[in-house]
Design a protein around this motif. Structure first.
Motif, PDB file in Angstrom:
ATOM      1  N   THR A 135       1.038  -3.948  -4.029  1.00  0.00           N
ATOM      2  CA  THR A 135       1.218  -5.397  -4.071  1.00  0.00           C
ATOM      3  C   THR A 135       1.766  -5.844  -5.418  1.00  0.00           C
ATOM      4  OG1 THR A 135      -0.639  -5.678  -2.540  1.00  0.00           O
ATOM      5  CG2 THR A 135       0.047  -7.618  -3.773  1.00  0.00           C
ATOM      6  N   THR A 139      -5.544  -4.054  -1.444  1.00  0.00           N
ATOM      7  CA  THR A 139      -5.413  -5.038  -0.372  1.00  0.00           C
ATOM      8  C   THR A 139      -6.404  -4.736   0.746  1.00  0.00           C
ATOM      9  OG1 THR A 139      -3.074  -5.336  -0.913  1.00  0.00           O
ATOM     10  CG2 THR A 139      -3.788  -6.084   1.258  1.00  0.00           C
ATOM     11  N   GLY A 173       0.518  -8.094   1.177  1.00  0.00           N
ATOM     12  CA  GLY A 173       0.719  -9.100   0.147  1.00  0.00           C
ATOM     13  C   GLY A 173       1.827 -10.075   0.508  1.00  0.00           C
TER      14      GLY A 173
END
Length: 351
Positions: free
Chosen positions: A74, A205, A248
């Motif tokens: 991300t 994430t 993301g």
């Protein structure tokens, strides 16, 4: 799924786009770069405006050396944007980037002393701090942006209506009695199998989604397609009408014609679409989150590494780089100043 890191990103983002010929997501399948961003179009702020930092004279200021960075996919596009700009100003500095996932970067590279920075899409965990401490690695937590973690579905999905609730997300992704079809979640939805794509458990994430949506006491279902490459999530969801994934915001923002984002309802609130504005305002809950990079104190003793850390934070308030080019919420000036103080304190404390 093995925790295989990507190869070093030693060619620039411009070269990457040139090599792919401007192809869309499907055309990137053979590349190992995990970078959704476009070409650089703006001039960076000069780091070290007090005279300690970056000028535009290539390597003439005497900065030279290597910098190694691993960690979050991300944060990768933001790190890539900053690294390219820094190398343009300091031709004798070479920066290598790997997208390994936050946890994979901490466990396999940073906390073992192999890299100078670890990017992370969630805070460092106690067990990671313990591993780092055992190897005399002292991390410095630097916030670099805010992300709106985004749930995506296929463009042909027309049955979700206003969006999904956090409770429905929990039901879909929880390991406890996971639904097999969309109709298992809502009888008005198609009786078609759920096809799920998401980050692997090496990813920050994954950790953040697990904690905020499923809860620490629950388990994340494992019958999905895990990957450390966000573009693979985009490809999977784009290729199946009944697919869903999460990743993301930057990767979604560069592929808005390919997939659609799902508005999320938290509790009694309204359905809120992921965006830079809703992440900044705090409306997009619970999926807006801070993004970090972690340099190690011993690395900051080297001038070129400390200057790169300052350069990144100096430019972390840039709307054109962080928001327009990459797709995240920039730091406020107060946050920037706080992060710069952390760097100066680490450098001063190690002197």
């Amino acid at each position: 799924m093995t925790r295989q890191s990507e190869r070093n990103s030693r060619f620039s983002r411009r070269e990457f786009l040139a090599a792919t010929g401007g192809l869309g997501v499907a055309g990137l399948a053979g590349c190992t770069q995990d970078n959704p961003s476009g070409d650089a179009t703006d001039e960076p702020t000069e780091a070290g405006s007090d005279g300690s930092g970056s000028g535009g004279d290539g390597g003439s200021d005497g900065l030279s050396g290597d910098i190694s960075i691993a960690g979050s996919s991300t944060v990768f596009p933001l790190a890539s944007a900053m690294a390219e700009r820094f190398e343009e100003q300091h031709s004798d500095v070479s920066i290598s980037l790997q997208s390994t996932g936050s946890g994979g970067g901490f466990a396999n590279y940073f906390c073992t002393g192999q890299t100078d920075f670890n990017n992370a899409s969630r805070p460092i965990q106690p067990e990671e701090e313990e591993q780092c401490g055992g190897n005399d690695v002292e991390p410095v937590e630097l916030k670099v942006a805010t992300d709106a973690l985004t749930v995506i579905v296929n463009n042909d999905n027309d049955f979700l209506g206003d969006g999904l609730t956090v409770e429905q997300l929990n039901e879909i992704w929880s390991a406890e009695s996971p639904p097999e079809t969309w109709a298992d979640v809502n009888s008005e939805w198609p009786d078609e199998p759920l096809e799920l794509y998401g980050p692997s458990d090496a990813s920050g994430t994954y950790d953040y989604f697990h904690e905020t949506v499923i809860g620490e006491e629950g388990g994340h279902r494992q019958d999905y397609s895990p990957t450390e490459q966000d573009r693979t999530i985009i490809q999977g969801v784009a290729g199946s009408e009944y697919a869903m994934g999460y990743l993301g915001f930057a990767y979604y923002s560069q592929n808005q014609d390919t997939v659609q984002a799902v508005p999320i309802k938290d509790g009694e609130g309204d359905y809120v679409e992921p965006s830079l504005d809703t992440a900044l305002s705090g409306e997009y809950t619970p999926l807006s989150r801070p993004l970090f990079t972690y340099p190690k104190v011993s690395a900051l003793e080297e001038e070129h590494i400390a200057e790169f850390a300052r350069f990144w934070i100096e430019n972390s308030t840039s709307e054109s780089i962080v928001a327009d080019e990459v797709g995240y919420v920039p730091l406020s000036e107060d946050e920037r100043d706080e992060m710069l103080e952390k760097i100066d304190s680490a450098v001063g404390g190690s002197a």
